[in-house]
Design a protein around this motif. Structure first.
Motif, PDB file in Angstrom:
ATOM      1  N   VAL A 159       0.780  -1.286   0.084  1.00  0.00           N
ATOM      2  CA  VAL A 159       0.138   0.044  -0.027  1.00  0.00           C
ATOM      3  C   VAL A 159       0.697   1.500   0.034  1.00  0.00           C
ATOM      4  O   VAL A 159       0.502   2.254  -0.639  1.00  0.00           O
ATOM      5  CB  VAL A 159      -1.057  -0.105   1.459  1.00  0.00           C
ATOM      6  CG1 VAL A 159      -1.598   1.227   1.418  1.00  0.00           C
ATOM      7  CG2 VAL A 159      -1.808  -1.208   1.064  1.00  0.00           C
ATOM      8  N   ARG A 160       1.995   1.237   0.608  1.00  0.00           N
ATOM      9  CA  ARG A 160       2.760   2.330   0.878  1.00  0.00           C
ATOM     10  C   ARG A 160       3.547   2.599  -0.520  1.00  0.00           C
ATOM     11  O   ARG A 160       3.682   3.774  -1.137  1.00  0.00           O
ATOM     12  CB  ARG A 160       4.056   2.228   1.837  1.00  0.00           C
ATOM     13  CG  ARG A 160       3.643   2.403   3.075  1.00  0.00           C
ATOM     14  CD  ARG A 160       4.481   2.078   4.178  1.00  0.00           C
ATOM     15  NE  ARG A 160       4.234   2.224   5.546  1.00  0.00           N
ATOM     16  CZ  ARG A 160       4.109   3.454   6.188  1.00  0.00           C
ATOM     17  NH1 ARG A 160       4.136   4.601   5.890  1.00  0.00           N
ATOM     18  NH2 ARG A 160       3.511   3.520   7.393  1.00  0.00           N
ATOM     19  N   VAL A 161       3.793   1.631  -1.168  1.00  0.00           N
ATOM     20  CA  VAL A 161       4.478   1.778  -2.593  1.00  0.00           C
ATOM     21  C   VAL A 161       3.439   2.419  -3.592  1.00  0.00           C
ATOM     22  O   VAL A 161       3.782   3.478  -4.220  1.00  0.00           O
ATOM     23  CB  VAL A 161       4.958   0.318  -3.231  1.00  0.00           C
ATOM     24  CG1 VAL A 161       5.443   0.389  -4.658  1.00  0.00           C
ATOM     25  CG2 VAL A 161       6.251  -0.011  -2.466  1.00  0.00           C
ATOM     26  N   VAL A 162       2.183   1.758  -3.311  1.00  0.00           N
ATOM     27  CA  VAL A 162       1.271   2.477  -4.656  1.00  0.00           C
ATOM     28  C   VAL A 162       0.593   3.802  -4.015  1.00  0.00           C
ATOM     29  O   VAL A 162       0.292   4.749  -5.069  1.00  0.00           O
ATOM     30  CB  VAL A 162       0.283   1.268  -4.492  1.00  0.00           C
ATOM     31  CG1 VAL A 162      -1.042   1.877  -5.337  1.00  0.00           C
ATOM     32  CG2 VAL A 162       0.451  -0.170  -5.166  1.00  0.00           C
ATOM     33  N   ALA A 163       0.589   3.953  -2.872  1.00  0.00           N
ATOM     34  CA  ALA A 163       0.214   5.283  -2.362  1.00  0.00           C
ATOM     35  C   ALA A 163       1.340   6.331  -2.775  1.00  0.00           C
ATOM     36  O   ALA A 163       0.814   7.393  -2.878  1.00  0.00           O
ATOM     37  CB  ALA A 163      -0.127   5.332  -1.009  1.00  0.00           C
TER      38      ALA A 163
END
Length: 330
Positions: A241-245
């Motif tokens: 989620v951190r990578v995509v966000a």
């Protein structure tokens, strides 16, 4: 007696080992036709086993259609080909209902989309109305004709091709459709030795006709179900989620990745882990797949585009900036 934690882990490892063997056999079989492209073959198989769709963007003659045919031959799957042209109609893809006078009722005649592997050749040559005929089936695995839903067979995969050089008479794919492709890859030209081997070997068509099936559709279904159950540690959910966000906040992007990208990255990472013989994913699975899974969903700003920046460049920066979970936590 119930199985203890160690027994359950050993069982999962054994299943992962069988998954890895089958995955390797499939890749090796396809490589008999697609030479020198092991990485691209594996990405295509990951797409299939993650129940995703593949966009192959490359020049003619590098094996895009051959890749799709060799996958379908290797898994005993039915394949269909749709040549996109400006005059292609949505019903040419989905099928039509025709009145049967003998039965005094309408009968549905399915179109080529009702195949396991569907090659959408030069998809950007179809009109936006025709392209939109794929939106429902790519997401929901069904086609609605005159209010009646018709499910497509499983496994189901769309392999779409487009030529990035010849843009005359084309319609760019809308973001909603690009987002439905799990991956976008480029086949690239073969290296010198592989191209010599192609010239010295049998014709591709003859090889495809004699390719032995390695797995049945039921085998593929079991592989898909196993990959869906692979263990994912909570820190890895957070990492994905951190990578995509991070793409949504990047200054060089007009459009970042949606939550669908997070789901796609998770699915693909599970398949890659199983293909490596593991019953759990690690950060390296996410990193290896981030560019083909996420980059095509991004839109760079005009200023960044003028500087030669691409979505792949941004994903690379994001992977460098987002902290990687430590081995002890996963």
């Amino acid at each position: 007696m119930s199985e203890g934690p160690n027994g359950a882990a050993a069982g999962a490892d054994a299943l992962a080992g069988r998954f890895s063997q089958m995955f390797g056999a499939l890749a090796q079989n396809i490589e008999r036709v697609i030479r020198g492209k092991r990485e691209k073959v594996e990405l295509a198989l990951i797409c299939l086993l993650a129940e995703g769709h593949l966009l192959v963007e490359d020049v003619p003659g590098v094996g895009k259609t051959t890749l799709a045919r060799s996958i379908s031959a290797s898994v005993e799957a039915r394949w269909g080909r749709i040549q996109f042209t400006p005059d292609l109609l949505p019903s040419d893809i989905t099928g039509v209902s025709i009145f049967n006078q003998g039965k005094n009722a309408f009968e549905f005649h399915p179109g080529p989309i009702f195949s396991n592997i569907v090659v959408a050749d030069e998809i950007n040559r179809g009109s936006p109305k025709t392209q939109s005929a794929l939106l429902e089936v790519m997401e929901e695995r069904r086609v609605t004709v005159e209010g009646t839903p018709h499910p497509v067979p499983r496994p189901f995969m769309v392999i779409a091709t487009q030529n990035p050089v010849d843009m005359d008479g084309t319609y760019p794919l809308p973001e909603a459709q690009l987002d439905r492709f799990l991956m976008r890859i480029s086949m690239g030209y073969p290296d010198h030795q592989s191209e010599v081997a192609v010239l010295a070997g049998q014709p591709t068509g003859a090889m495809l006709d004699t390719m032995p099936p390695i797995a049945g559709r039921d085998d593929v279904g079991r592989m898909i179900e196993f990959a869906e159950r692979l263990h994912v540690a909570p820190p890895l959910y957070d990492y994905i989620v951190r990578v995509v966000a991070a793409t949504r906040e990047h200054p060089e992007l007009r459009l970042g990745a949606s939550p669908r990208a997070s789901l796609a990255l998770l699915k693909a990472s599970r398949v890659r882990a199983a293909a490596a013989g593991r019953s759990y994913i690690v950060p390296e699975d996410v990193k290896a797949l981030a560019v083909p899974v996420v980059a095509h969903r991004l839109i760079v700003t005009p200023e960044a585009e003028l500087r030669g920046r691409s979505g792949a460049d941004v994903v690379g920066e994001v992977l460098s900036s987002v902290p990687t979970p430590q081995a002890a936590t996963v």
